[in-house]
Design a protein around this motif. Structure first.
Motif: not given
Length: 324
Positions: A117-129
């Motif tokens: 869950r934490l990995k996906l949330a952080a990666l989602e922020a990376w994708v947006a950035l």
């Protein structure tokens, strides 16, 4: 083949969730004048840092353990600063309770659930950035999962408008320049999500590169390095995963690379091979006509180690290691 086609590649691997390293990678196209940015596997981090209410000290606030030491956090702003500092080094700090911490320690499945869950949330922020920063720019951005990355990230990467998930694919970078990518590793002591027996990994790579053009410049982007090439030297571990040292106090190193990948490189002779996986393996090798590199990794220090490569349709033009 178009001999005049030329591309400058900036390659890194094993950034393991470091916000700081990812932001540096996004800026590398402009900084280095690179046409293609590549992350060769292991995008996500490996450390959970629970932050939970302090008890028994009468002071309130929250506590966490970071690098073996207790950290007292008095305000929400303290938590935000601490969490960002941890993210810069690739760790995931998260608010929880002592009861949930006990559950996680007692259940590998529960730990994996929280970690994913934490990995996906952080990666989602990376994708947006990435979608924001790279939009309209000239550089392509190629990524792939490595052995440490859970399978759940694949669907998330597919949503990006700017990050191209090239794992398991052959893509053309320019006329006469093609790259083939695979992110799995051979088995490790940590039983990571994307591991294959060496023979199976070799078969997967062989099937993939069969789709590459027979002429021009061929690049193999393989997270796993080939055996006994210097870039695959890792510390020896005992049964308790403790590093073993020689008489002079230096870690005992031994090759852990893939025999199958080495044989394929020797037989097929790609122009360039890009590897990661072994953080201590920064360096280059030569097998036949193939030049291979591993940039190494110092993600936990917020240092982005990379390789800047210039290629044309007629071969490798230039190569330099970077750190920043």
């Amino acid at each position: 083949m178009t001999a005049g086609a030329e591309r400058t590649l900036f390659y890194v691997a094993d950034i393991h969730g470091s916000d700081l390293c990812f932001r540096k990678w996004l800026n590398a196209g402009r900084f280095y004048g690179a046409d293609v940015l590549i992350i060769g596997g292991d995008l996500t981090g490996k450390i959970l840092v629970p932050v939970y209410p302090a008890s028994g000290n009468g002071a309130g606030g929250w506590t966490a353990t970071w690098k073996g030491r207790a950290v007292a956090l008095e305000t929400r702003a303290d938590i935000e600063r601490f969490s960002q500092s941890a993210r810069d080094e690739g760790a995931y700090a998260y608010l929880t309770t002592p009861e949930e911490v006990a559950e996680i320690r007692a259940s590998p499945d529960r730990e994996r659930e929280v970690f994913t869950r934490l990995k996906l949330a952080a990666l989602e922020a990376w994708v947006a950035l990435a979608d924001e920063r790279l939009a309209g720019g000239p550089a392509r951005a190629l990524v792939m999962a490595g052995n440490d990355d859970p399978p759940e990230i694949d669907a998330l990467l597919a949503t990006s408008r700017q990050l191209e998930d090239v794992g398991g694919r052959v893509v053309e970078l320019a006329p006469g320049i093609a790259i083939a990518s695979r992110g799995e590793s051979t088995p490790t002591p940590w039983h990571t999500p994307r591991e294959l027996e060496d023979e199976v990994l070799g078969d997967r790579v062989r099937q993939l590169v069969a789709d590459m053009p027979r002429q021009g410049t061929t690049i193999w982007n393989l997270h796993m390095p080939p055996h006994a090439t210097g870039i695959d030297s890792a510390p020896e571990l005992d049964e308790g995963f403790q590093v073993q040292y020689d008489g002079s106090g230096e870690p005992r190193m031994h090759p852990v690379g893939s025999q199958a990948i080495r044989s394929l490189i020797e037989d097929d002779g790609p122009t360039l091979a890009l590897h990661g996986h072994i953080h201590e393996g920064r360096g280059r090798y030569r097998l036949g006509r193939t030049t291979g590199v591993n940039p190494g990794s110092q993600y936990q220090d917020g240092v982005l180690l990379g390789v800047l490569v210039r290629v044309s349709g007629s071969g490798l033009r230039d190569l330099a290691f970077t750190a920043g």
